[in-house]
Write an enzyme that holds these catalytic residues in place. Structure first.
Site, PDB file in Angstrom:
ATOM      1  N   HIS A 171      -5.258   2.612   2.824  1.00  0.00           N
ATOM      2  CA  HIS A 171      -4.710   2.481   3.790  1.00  0.00           C
ATOM      3  C   HIS A 171      -3.295   2.865   2.861  1.00  0.00           C
ATOM      4  CE1 HIS A 171      -1.966   1.226   7.305  1.00  0.00           C
ATOM      5  NE2 HIS A 171      -3.569   1.402   7.891  1.00  0.00           N
ATOM      6  N   ASP A 196     -10.874   0.677  10.353  1.00  0.00           N
ATOM      7  CA  ASP A 196     -11.906   1.488  10.773  1.00  0.00           C
ATOM      8  C   ASP A 196     -13.292   1.326  10.060  1.00  0.00           C
ATOM      9  OD1 ASP A 196     -10.036   2.771  12.406  1.00  0.00           O
ATOM     10  OD2 ASP A 196      -9.015   3.539  10.759  1.00  0.00           O
TER      11      ASP A 196
HETATM   12  N1  CMC Z   1     -12.172   6.620  -1.503  1.00  0.00           N
HETATM   13  C1  CMC Z   1     -11.753   6.521  -3.666  1.00  0.00           C
HETATM   14  N2  CMC Z   1     -10.616   6.717  -3.256  1.00  0.00           N
HETATM   15  C2  CMC Z   1      -9.599   6.230  -3.155  1.00  0.00           C
HETATM   16  C3  CMC Z   1     -10.101   6.414  -1.582  1.00  0.00           C
HETATM   17  C4  CMC Z   1     -11.372   6.283  -0.578  1.00  0.00           C
HETATM   18  N3  CMC Z   1     -10.838   6.014   0.413  1.00  0.00           N
HETATM   19  N4  CMC Z   1      -8.635   5.643  -0.858  1.00  0.00           N
HETATM   20  C5  CMC Z   1      -7.879   6.124  -2.443  1.00  0.00           C
HETATM   21  N5  CMC Z   1      -8.491   6.236  -2.361  1.00  0.00           N
HETATM   22  C6  CMC Z   1      -8.131   6.383  -4.223  1.00  0.00           C
HETATM   23  C7  CMC Z   1      -6.837   7.599  -4.177  1.00  0.00           C
HETATM   24  O1  CMC Z   1      -7.979   8.953  -5.293  1.00  0.00           O
HETATM   25  C8  CMC Z   1      -5.522   7.601  -5.972  1.00  0.00           C
HETATM   26  O2  CMC Z   1      -6.691   7.511  -7.029  1.00  0.00           O
HETATM   27  P1  CMC Z   1      -5.879   8.360  -7.901  1.00  0.00           P
HETATM   28  O3  CMC Z   1      -4.624   6.817  -7.879  1.00  0.00           O
HETATM   29  O4  CMC Z   1      -6.406   7.815  -9.087  1.00  0.00           O
HETATM   30  O5  CMC Z   1      -5.216   9.504  -8.028  1.00  0.00           O
HETATM   31  C9  CMC Z   1      -5.278   6.360  -5.681  1.00  0.00           C
HETATM   32  O6  CMC Z   1      -6.428   5.599  -4.218  1.00  0.00           O
HETATM   33  C10 CMC Z   1      -5.234   6.387  -3.970  1.00  0.00           C
HETATM   34  O7  CMC Z   1      -4.978   6.912  -2.824  1.00  0.00           O
HETATM   35  P2  CMC Z   1      -3.571   7.914  -1.692  1.00  0.00           P
HETATM   36  O8  CMC Z   1      -4.628   8.816  -1.634  1.00  0.00           O
HETATM   37  O9  CMC Z   1      -2.833   8.255  -2.860  1.00  0.00           O
HETATM   38  O10 CMC Z   1      -3.294   6.880  -1.364  1.00  0.00           O
HETATM   39  P3  CMC Z   1      -2.934   6.604   0.657  1.00  0.00           P
HETATM   40  O11 CMC Z   1      -1.818   4.904   0.674  1.00  0.00           O
HETATM   41  O12 CMC Z   1      -1.650   8.048   0.102  1.00  0.00           O
HETATM   42  O13 CMC Z   1      -3.868   6.564   1.250  1.00  0.00           O
HETATM   43  C11 CMC Z   1      -5.155   6.605   2.625  1.00  0.00           C
HETATM   44  C12 CMC Z   1      -4.346   5.932   2.129  1.00  0.00           C
HETATM   45  C13 CMC Z   1      -5.866   5.875   4.088  1.00  0.00           C
HETATM   46  C14 CMC Z   1      -5.018   7.969   3.448  1.00  0.00           C
HETATM   47  C15 CMC Z   1      -6.687   7.114   1.474  1.00  0.00           C
HETATM   48  O14 CMC Z   1      -7.098   5.482   1.005  1.00  0.00           O
HETATM   49  C16 CMC Z   1      -7.615   7.118   2.420  1.00  0.00           C
HETATM   50  O15 CMC Z   1      -8.043   8.477   2.275  1.00  0.00           O
HETATM   51  N6  CMC Z   1      -8.796   6.776   2.854  1.00  0.00           N
HETATM   52  C17 CMC Z   1      -9.700   7.453   3.255  1.00  0.00           C
HETATM   53  C18 CMC Z   1     -10.205   7.762   4.941  1.00  0.00           C
HETATM   54  C19 CMC Z   1      -9.977   6.472   5.763  1.00  0.00           C
HETATM   55  O16 CMC Z   1     -10.424   5.543   6.211  1.00  0.00           O
HETATM   56  N7  CMC Z   1      -8.887   6.585   7.094  1.00  0.00           N
HETATM   57  C20 CMC Z   1      -8.220   5.447   7.269  1.00  0.00           C
HETATM   58  C21 CMC Z   1      -6.768   4.678   7.378  1.00  0.00           C
HETATM   59  S1  CMC Z   1      -6.838   3.162   8.284  1.00  0.00           S
HETATM   60  C22 CMC Z   1      -6.057   4.103   9.534  1.00  0.00           C
HETATM   61  C23 CMC Z   1      -5.154   2.731  10.613  1.00  0.00           C
HETATM   62  O17 CMC Z   1      -4.622   2.141  10.444  1.00  0.00           O
HETATM   63  O18 CMC Z   1      -4.630   3.542  11.962  1.00  0.00           O
END
Ligand code: CMC
Length: 427
Positions: A305, A362
């Protein structure tokens, strides 16, 4: 920390006041920055910008905290119901028994739609996305309820807020009925807010609809978990639309349009699709390996998240609800077993532990909604239904603020500099 922030920029030194809320980070009040310095701040995506004062919802992503009017989401989901949370969001305090009864009575008496609105539905293709219908019909409400669109009148604002909360389930259920070719079901005022929605969605005129209490409770809880989430994209959209003085029905239609995007309201659909793609538990290690592989863009949907770097407090509640719904409905769909095993494997995997990747709201909501019988296209419509409470509460808070001004961000212009018009024959 002092009560001013110092900025040295463009050869000058400037001071700006600091403000503190009751919880959360302090802010630097840069409202006079342009007047003093001739410069703007630059913050695409508003990642470091507080856009308003708000007393509704507080999130601490590091600690996994979500409060509505000070009450932890877990306590509300466990002990309250969606009507009571709606009252809390609109009025600031939990209601007494009489206040809650009166509120429920009022909402119940606004559940029907103007009869002419039925004809709007006939204008849509049968395969229209429910969110397309929601945008259109909610926006059109302003053409039917002229008597509550004077936004400077608190009574008008209250009535239109009640109308929106009350009519949203009817509008969403009718979108579903239209898609599957079944007759629209009129609201039944003897049922709860959520029970009535279930009946309007899954009931048919030919027979009595029995609300399953566990399903009613689970869906009501999902509504609580989606009621508000601070200044997210759709809420900011509602506030921005409302800042111009637009009527509340138009503002909420704008919020629905924003919520429709896959980066906002569509993630639970993506999570469920992924679970269906995985198909059987034996394929889970393969998908976990893909999620960990830097060369593979695949991510576990429903994990991680942007704000929560700890357990999403809403997911904790969802996890419990999954079991209750499965047991009550005696669900036997392989996707549910995949979800449970995937969660367990990921939570015990070093990659996910180190990166603090937990299931988010989700991951479970799609699984539960699917078990209840909702098609995936309805998921975002259900989100919109629940979030309407947050939207109207935020909109009311904004309009009641005497310091409220039209929202008008500035920009860093990167286009051509001044140049002379060239007649077409010379181009
Ligand atoms: N699966 C595998 N690796 C992940 C995932 C995942 N779902 N999420 C983050 N990572 C890894 C990412 O590759 C990165 O690794 P590294 O540091 O080695 O590069 C690290 O964790 C940090 O990821 P980030 O993208 O920089 O983190 P963020 O906080 O910017 O992204 C996110 C958050 C929700 C976009 C991401 O976790 C994601 O894409 N999740 C899957 C999609 C999802 O479930 N979205 C719904 C979110 S809840 C919506 C709401 O509250 O309304």
């Amino acid at each position: 920390m002092g009560d001013t922030a110092k900025l040295t920029a463009g050869g000058g030194d400037y001071e700006f006041p600091m403000k503190s809320g009751t919880l959360g980070p302090d802010v630097v009040d840069i409202g006079k920055l342009y007047g003093k310095t001739g410069m703007f701040t630059y913050d695409p995506g508003f990642t470091s910008t507080a856009s308003c004062d708000s007393g509704l919802t507080f999130i601490d992503g590091e600690e996994g905290v979500l409060l509505h009017r000070g009450y932890p989401i877990g306590q509300l989901a466990e002990n309250s119901n969606f009507m009571e949370v709606s009252y809390l969001m609109l009025n600031g305090e939990l209601p007494s028994k009489d206040e809650l009864d009166n509120f429920e009575f009022t909402i119940t008496r606004h559940t029907m739609l103007h009869d002419q609105l039925r004809q709007f539905y006939q204008g849509f293709r049968r395969d229209a996305h429910p969110m397309a219908i929601m945008c259109g019909v909610v926006g059109a409400l302003s053409a039917f309820y002229h008597d509550s669109t004077d936004i400077s009148d608190p009574e008008h604002r209250k009535i239109s807020s009640h109308r929106l909360i009350a009519k949203m389930p009817t509008i969403a259920a009718m979108a579903y009925k239209y898609a599957i070719g079944q007759p629209f079901m009129q609201p039944d005022n003897s049922l709860s807010y959520t029970g009535n929605f279930l009946r309007m969605t899954f009931g048919v005129p030919a027979e009595q609809y029995e609300v399953v209490p566990e399903v009613e409770k689970a869906l009501d809880r999902i509504f609580i978990l989606h009621a508000d989430h601070e200044q997210n994209a759709s809420t900011s959209t509602v506030r921005l639309a409302g800042s111009s003085g637009a009527n509340p029905f138009a503002c909420i239609a704008a919020g629905i349009a924003c919520l429709w995007g896959p980066a906002h309201g569509g993630a639970n659909e993506a999570a469920l699709n992924m679970l269906r793609e995985i198909g059987t538990p034996d394929k889970i290690p393969e998908y976990i390996a893909r999620a960990k592989n830097k060369d593979d863009p695949f991510r576990l949907m429903g994990f991680g998240h942007r704000v929560y770097k700890n357990y999403d407090p809403r997911a904790t509640v969802m996890q419990k609800t999954v079991r209750e719904v499965f047991d009550a409905l005696k669900v036997n769909d392989p996707v549910f077993e995949v979800a449970l095993q995937l969660e367990e494997m990921a939570l015990n995997d070093d990659y996910f532990i180190e990166k603090k990747l937990f299931p988010n709201v989700d991951f479970y909501s799609g699984v539960i909604l699917s078990a209840i019988g909702f098609p995936t296209e309805m998921f975002t419509a259900l989100f919109a239904l629940a979030r309407t409470v947050g939207w109207v509460a935020q909109w009311n808070e904004m309009i009641s603020d005497p310091g409220q001004r039209i929202g008008r961000p500035r920009q860093l212009y990167t286009g051509p500099t001044t140049r002379d018009y060239v007649p077409i024959a010379q181009r």
